[in-house]
Motif scaffolding. Structure first.
Motif, PDB file in Angstrom:
ATOM      1  N   SER A  20       0.911  -1.103   0.024  1.00  0.00           N
ATOM      2  CA  SER A  20      -0.079   0.103  -0.019  1.00  0.00           C
ATOM      3  C   SER A  20       0.892   1.216   0.092  1.00  0.00           C
ATOM      4  N   LEU A  21       1.837   1.216   0.654  1.00  0.00           N
ATOM      5  CA  LEU A  21       2.643   2.608   1.020  1.00  0.00           C
ATOM      6  C   LEU A  21       4.016   2.468   0.254  1.00  0.00           C
ATOM      7  N   HIS A  22       4.279   1.631  -0.493  1.00  0.00           N
ATOM      8  CA  HIS A  22       5.683   1.464  -1.176  1.00  0.00           C
ATOM      9  C   HIS A  22       5.513   0.888  -2.620  1.00  0.00           C
ATOM     10  N   GLN A  23       6.464   1.367  -3.450  1.00  0.00           N
ATOM     11  CA  GLN A  23       6.400   0.578  -4.980  1.00  0.00           C
ATOM     12  C   GLN A  23       7.347  -0.261  -4.937  1.00  0.00           C
ATOM     13  N   PRO A  24       6.966  -1.389  -5.927  1.00  0.00           N
ATOM     14  CA  PRO A  24       8.198  -2.294  -6.107  1.00  0.00           C
ATOM     15  C   PRO A  24       9.427  -1.877  -6.178  1.00  0.00           C
ATOM     16  N   GLY A  25      10.467  -2.454  -5.798  1.00  0.00           N
ATOM     17  CA  GLY A  25      12.195  -1.817  -5.857  1.00  0.00           C
ATOM     18  C   GLY A  25      12.898  -2.102  -4.820  1.00  0.00           C
ATOM     19  N   ILE A  26      14.083  -1.596  -4.853  1.00  0.00           N
ATOM     20  CA  ILE A  26      14.915  -1.693  -3.940  1.00  0.00           C
ATOM     21  C   ILE A  26      15.214  -0.864  -2.986  1.00  0.00           C
ATOM     22  N   GLY A  27      15.056  -1.247  -1.637  1.00  0.00           N
ATOM     23  CA  GLY A  27      14.949  -0.369  -0.455  1.00  0.00           C
ATOM     24  C   GLY A  27      16.268   0.215  -0.163  1.00  0.00           C
ATOM     25  N   ALA A  28      17.533  -0.896   0.179  1.00  0.00           N
ATOM     26  CA  ALA A  28      18.472  -0.742   0.492  1.00  0.00           C
ATOM     27  C   ALA A  28      19.597  -1.809  -0.151  1.00  0.00           C
ATOM     28  N   GLY A  29      20.711  -1.539  -0.338  1.00  0.00           N
ATOM     29  CA  GLY A  29      21.633  -2.101  -0.800  1.00  0.00           C
ATOM     30  C   GLY A  29      21.434  -2.926  -2.121  1.00  0.00           C
TER      31      GLY A  29
END
Length: 328
Positions: A43-52
Motif C-alpha cells: 500500500s505504501l511502497h512501490q516495487p523496488g530496492i529499499g537498500a543495498g
C-alpha cells in the motif's frame, strides 16, 4: 483487481485456557502478521530496492558481485539477502549476429519450498520437520531481445514481481563492458525528478567547421556566420544513472575587439548552441558563431568573403557553458 482478496490469510487468532495448540495455530499467527506486513508494503511502497543490492563488475570480468540488500516486490514480499553473492556471467559467446548478448539480472521472493532447511527437529509419535528456513532470494539472468525487451518473464519484470538489479553485455563468456545500473527501480519513489546543474569552468573550445573549411561566403544583412567551436562538457557531478535531458547556455561577454589594421574594432559575437552526443557523464556543446553589426558602423570586414575570419578558439576563451540535466 484489489490487492485485498480471499487468498490472504487475514484472520485474528484467539486462545482460551486449556486449549490444545497445534502447529497450524502457531503458523496462523505468523501468517496473519506476515500478510498485514505485506499489505503495508504493497500500500505504501512501490516495487523496488529499499537498500543495498549493490552490483559490481567491470569489462573483462567473468562474474559479478551482489551485495547484501533489502527489496520489495509488487505483492509486498520482502526480498532479503544477508550476505554478498558472487554470480558467474552466462557462458555465451554472443548473440546470433555475433554481437554481445545483453542480459538483466533479476531477483525475486522465494517460496518456502525453494529455501534451504536450516534445522529439523524430531516431534512426538515419530514425526519430524523443519523448524527454520534460510532466507535467500532467487537470482536469474534473463536474456534481452535486440530491441531491449526481456526474452522471458517480461510480465513479471514489468509488474515488479521480478526486480532488475543490473544489465550486462556478454561476449566470449565475459563482460564486454562495465555493467549498467540505470534499470534499477527504487522502492521509495522520488518526490521529483533528479535535477543537477553546473558550469564547465574553464570550457576548453576546439575549432569546429561542419561545412568543411573556413567561411568563404558571407550573408549581407543583420548578421554573418563567422565559424564554429565545440567543447566536451563533463557532467559527472550530477551523478546521473541514465542519460538526462540536458539544457545548456553560453556564459560570458558578447562584446569583442578584433584586429583592424593597426588597431582594433568592436563587434558583437553570439552563438547558436546545440547539445550533441549526450550521455550520463556529459555531452558535446557545438556552437555556430554569428557576428552582428555594432551601432558604430557594422561588420563589413567580417562580411567580406575574402577577409580572414578571427581565431575563434582564442577569441572565445572567456565563454563558458552552463548546463542543467533533468533525469526521470
Amino acid at each position: 483487481m484489489s490487492f485485498i482478496d480471499a487468498s490472504r490469510s487475514i484472520e485474528r487468532q484467539r486462545f482460551f485456557d486449556g486449549q490444545r495448540l497445534l502447529a497450524s495455530d502457531l503458523q496462523s499467527i505468523e501468517a496473519f502478521n506476515r500478510e498485514m506486513r505485506w499489505l503495508h508494503n504493497q500500500s505504501l511502497h512501490q516495487p523496488g530496492i529499499g537498500a543495498g543490492f549493490t552490483v559490481s563488475g567491470r569489462k573483462g570480468d567473468r562474474q559479478v558481485l551482489v551485495g547484501a540488500g533489502y527489496a520489495i516486490d509488487d505483492l509486498g514480499h520482502e526480498i532479503v539477502l544477508t550476505s554478498g553473492r558472487t554470480l558467474p556471467v552466462p557462458p555465451v559467446a554472443g548473440d546470433l549476429d555475433g554481437r554481445p548478448q545483453r542480459y538483466v539480472l533479476t531477483v525475486r521472493y522465494p517460496r518456502d519450498e525453494d529455501l534451504e532447511e536450516v534445522e529439523l527437529r524430531e516431534g512426538a509419535c515419530d514425526t519430524r520437520g523443519a523448524v527454520r528456513l534460510r532466507e535467500e532470494p532467487i537470482f536469474c539472468w534473463v536474456a534481452l531481445n535486440p530491441d531491449g525487451s526481456p526474452a522471458q518473464d517480461q510480465a513479471e519484470i514489468l509488474s515488479g514481481r521480478a526486480l532488475v538489479l543490473t544489465e550486462i553485455a556478454v561476449r566470449e563468456c565475459k563482460l564486454d563492458k562495465d555493467l549498467s545500473l540505470a534499470q534499477r527501480r527504487n522502492a521509495r519513489p522520488p518526490t521529483q525528478p533528479h535535477i543537477a546543474c553546473g558550469v564547465a569552468d574553464p570550457t576548453h573550445w576546439d575549432e569546429w567547421a561542419p561545412w568543411g573549411g573556413r567561411v568563404e561566403a558571407a550573408l549581407r544583412g543583420l548578421y554573418v556566420l563567422v565559424g564554429g567551436v565545440q567543447a566536451k562538457i563533463p557532467t559527472g557531478s550530477g551523478e546521473f544513472l541514465a542519460t538526462p535531458a540536458y539544457f545548456a547556455r553560453l556564459d560570458g561577454s558578447r562584446l569583442f575587439k578584433i584586429p583592424d589594421g593597426d588597431g582594433s574594432r568592436q563587434v558583437i559575437l553570439d552563438g547558436l548552441l546545440s547539445v550533441v552526443d549526450p550521455t550520463p557523464a556529459g555531452f558535446t556543446a557545438q556552437v555556430l558563431v554569428l557576428a552582428f553589426a555594432t551601432p558604430s558602423g557594422g561588420s563589413d570586414e567580417i562580411r567580406d568573403g575574402g577577409a580572414e575570419p578571427p581565431n575563434l578558439r582564442e577569441l572565445l576563451g572567456q565563454w563558458q557553458v552552463g548546463w542543467m540535466g533533468v533525469e526521470g
